[in-house]
Design an enzyme around this catalytic site. Structure first.
Site, short mmCIF file in Angstrom:
data_model
loop_
_atom_site.label_atom_id
_atom_site.label_comp_id
_atom_site.label_asym_id
_atom_site.label_seq_id
_atom_site.Cartn_x
_atom_site.Cartn_y
_atom_site.Cartn_z
N LYS A 1 2.35 -7.61 -3.27
CA LYS A 1 0.94 -7.60 -3.63
C LYS A 1 0.60 -8.84 -4.45
O LYS A 1 1.33 -9.13 -5.39
CB LYS A 1 0.64 -6.35 -4.46
CG LYS A 1 -0.78 -6.27 -4.96
CD LYS A 1 -0.93 -5.13 -5.92
CE LYS A 1 -2.35 -5.19 -6.46
NZ LYS A 1 -2.54 -4.35 -7.60
N LYS B 1 4.77 -7.78 -7.54
CA LYS B 1 3.34 -7.84 -7.84
C LYS B 1 3.07 -9.09 -8.68
O LYS B 1 3.67 -9.27 -9.74
CB LYS B 1 2.89 -6.59 -8.58
CG LYS B 1 1.43 -6.63 -8.98
CD LYS B 1 0.96 -5.32 -9.58
CE LYS B 1 -0.48 -5.44 -10.07
NZ LYS B 1 -0.97 -4.19 -10.65
C1 PBG Z 1 -3.36 -1.73 -11.92
C2 PBG Z 1 -3.69 -2.28 -10.58
C3 PBG Z 1 -4.42 -3.45 -10.25
C4 PBG Z 1 -4.54 -3.45 -8.86
C5 PBG Z 1 -3.88 -2.32 -8.40
N1 PBG Z 1 -3.36 -1.63 -9.47
C6 PBG Z 1 -5.07 -4.47 -11.10
C7 PBG Z 1 -4.28 -5.38 -11.91
O1 PBG Z 1 -3.05 -5.40 -11.90
O2 PBG Z 1 -4.93 -6.11 -12.66
C8 PBG Z 1 -5.29 -4.48 -8.05
C9 PBG Z 1 -5.82 -4.01 -6.75
C10 PBG Z 1 -6.82 -4.90 -6.11
O3 PBG Z 1 -7.15 -6.02 -6.58
O4 PBG Z 1 -7.30 -4.50 -5.05
N2 PBG Z 1 -2.44 -2.45 -12.65
#
Ligand code: PBG
Length: 325
Positions: free
Chosen positions: A248, A195
C-alpha cells in the site's frame, strides 16, 4: 521467429480472439469495498475529496453494504469515525465503539458479506498518530496492547478478518497472540505489511478525519524509496502469522506487488488508495479521462502485477461494470 512469420496483431483482431488469449482476469470476487462508518442516524455525509464516497451512519452503511453485496463484491473493510477522540484511542477498542457496533449490525443483516476491520489508532487518537505518543514520539511497544485489544473487540463483534495498518513493529504477533488467547484461532490477519508514508493518503485523511496533528508518519510508515526493506517488512509479518500480506499504496508500488508475490507465494493484497481514486475522479470530472475505462485498466494492472485481492473505492462500481452494467 521474427516478422513476417510472427505477427502479434493476429490475436488482437476481434474481441473474441482477445478474450480467448487474455492472461489476467479481474473479477468482482477479488475486490473489497472500504466504508466509512460514523455515529448517528440517517447520516450520509459526502466526502468532498473522494467523490462518490460518504461517511455513513450504521443504518445508511447497511444499505450501502447491501448494494455492495448485490453487485457481487465479497467483502467490505470498515473505517470508524468515533464520537470523540482521546490520547488512549479508547474508541478503537471499546465494545460499544462505532466499529464493533457496525460489525454486529452487518453480521446480523448480511451474514455472508465478509467484514474486514482496519486495525489502527489514528482515527481515535486526539493527536491523529497511529500509536501512543509520549515525549512527542510515537511509542512502539505500548501501542501493541491497544492494537491487540482493538482486534479482539472487532472479532468478538463478529469480524471475519482483521487488518492492522499502524506499522508498529511486532503488531501482527501481538494481535495473533491476543486473538488466539481469546479462542479466535481461525480468524485471518491481513497485514498492511509494506505500507509507505504516502502523499496518496491525502483524501482519506479528510474522509476518516485522521490527519496527524503534528509531524508526519515517516517514523513508522516506510520510505517510498525502499524496496528491499519492504520485503523485510513482509517477511517479518509472515513469520508473525499474517495470512494475507498487503502492499500500500498500489500504483507507485507495483514492482513490490510483483516481488512480494514471487518471493512469498502467499495471498497478496493491494490497496488502491484514496489519492489513486480521487485523481482519476478529478480528471474524469474535467473530461480528461474516461473513469470506467481508466479504473478497470488500473485494477487489471494490479491483478497482472500479482495482487490476489484489491481494496478499492471502485469495488461496487467495478463489479457492476464487469457485469456490463
Ligand atoms: C490508517 C489508514 C490510512 C489508510 C488506511 N488505513 C491512513 C494513513 O495511514 O494515514 C489510507 C487509505 C487510503 O488512502 O485510501 N492508518
Amino acid at each position: 521467429m521474427a516478422f513476417p512469420l510472427t505477427r502479434l496483431r493476429r490475436l488482437r483482431a476481434s474481441p473474441q480472439l482477445r478474450a480467448l488469449v487474455r492472461e489476467t482476469e479481474l473479477q468482482a470476487g477479488d475486490l473489497i469495498q472500504p466504508l466509512f462508518v460514523r455515529p448517528g442516524l440517517r447520516q450520509r455525509i459526502a466526502i468532498g475529496s473522494m467523490p462518490g464516497q460518504s461517511q455513513l451512519s450504521i443504518d445508511e452503511m447497511l444499505k450501502e453494504a447491501e448494494a455492495v453485496a448485490k453487485a457481487g463484491v465479497p467483502g467490505v473493510i470498515l473505517f470508524g469515525i468515533p464520537e470523540k477522540k482521546d490520547a488512549q484511542a479508547t474508541g478503537a477498542y471499546a465494545a460499544s465503539g462505532i466499529v464493533p457496533r457496525a460489525v454486529r449490525a452487518l453480521k446480523k443483516e448480511l451474514p455472508d458479506l465478509l467484514v474486514v476491520c482496519d486495525v489502527c489508532l489514528c482515527e481515535y487518537m486526539s493527536h491523529g498518530h497511529c500509536g501512543i505518543v509520549q515525549a512527542g514520539k510515537v511509542q512502539n511497544d505500548p501501542s501493541l496492547k491497544l492494537l491487540a485489544r482493538a482486534a479482539v473487540a472487532y472479532v468478538d463483534a463478529g469480524a471475519d478478518i482483521v487488518a492492522p495498518s499502524d506499522m508498529m513493529d511486532g503488531r501482527v504477533a501481538a494481535i495473533r497472540a491476543a486473538l488466539d488467547a481469546r479462542g479466535h484461532t481461525e480468524t485471518p490477519i491481513m497485514s498492511y505489511a509494506a505500507k509507505f508514508a504516502s502523499a496518496f493518503y491525502g483524501p482519506f485523511r479528510e474522509a476518516a478525519e485522521s490527519a496527524p496533528q503534528f509531524g508526519d508518519r515517516k517514523t513508522y510508515q516506510m520510505d517510498a524509496a525502499n524496496g528491499d526493506e519492504a520485503l523485510r517488512e513482509v517477511a517479518l509479518d509472515v513469520e508473525e502469522g499474517a495470512d494475507i500480506v498487503m502492499v500500500k499504496p498500489a500504483l507507485a508500488y507495483m514492482d513490490l506487488i510483483r516481488r512480494v508475490k514471487e518471493r512469498f507465494q502467499m495471498p497478496v493484497a493491494a490497496y488502491n488508495v484514496s489519492g489513486e481514486y480521487s485523481m482519476v475522479k478529478a480528471a474524469a470530472k474535467n473530461g480528461w479521462l474516461d473513469e470506467r475505462a481508466t479504473a478497470l485498466e488500473i485494477l487489471t494492472g494490479l491483478r497482472r502485477a500479482g495482487a490476489d485481492v484489491i481494496l478499492t473505492y471502485w469495488a461496487k462500481d467495478a463489479a457492476r461494470w464487469l457485469r456490463g452494467g
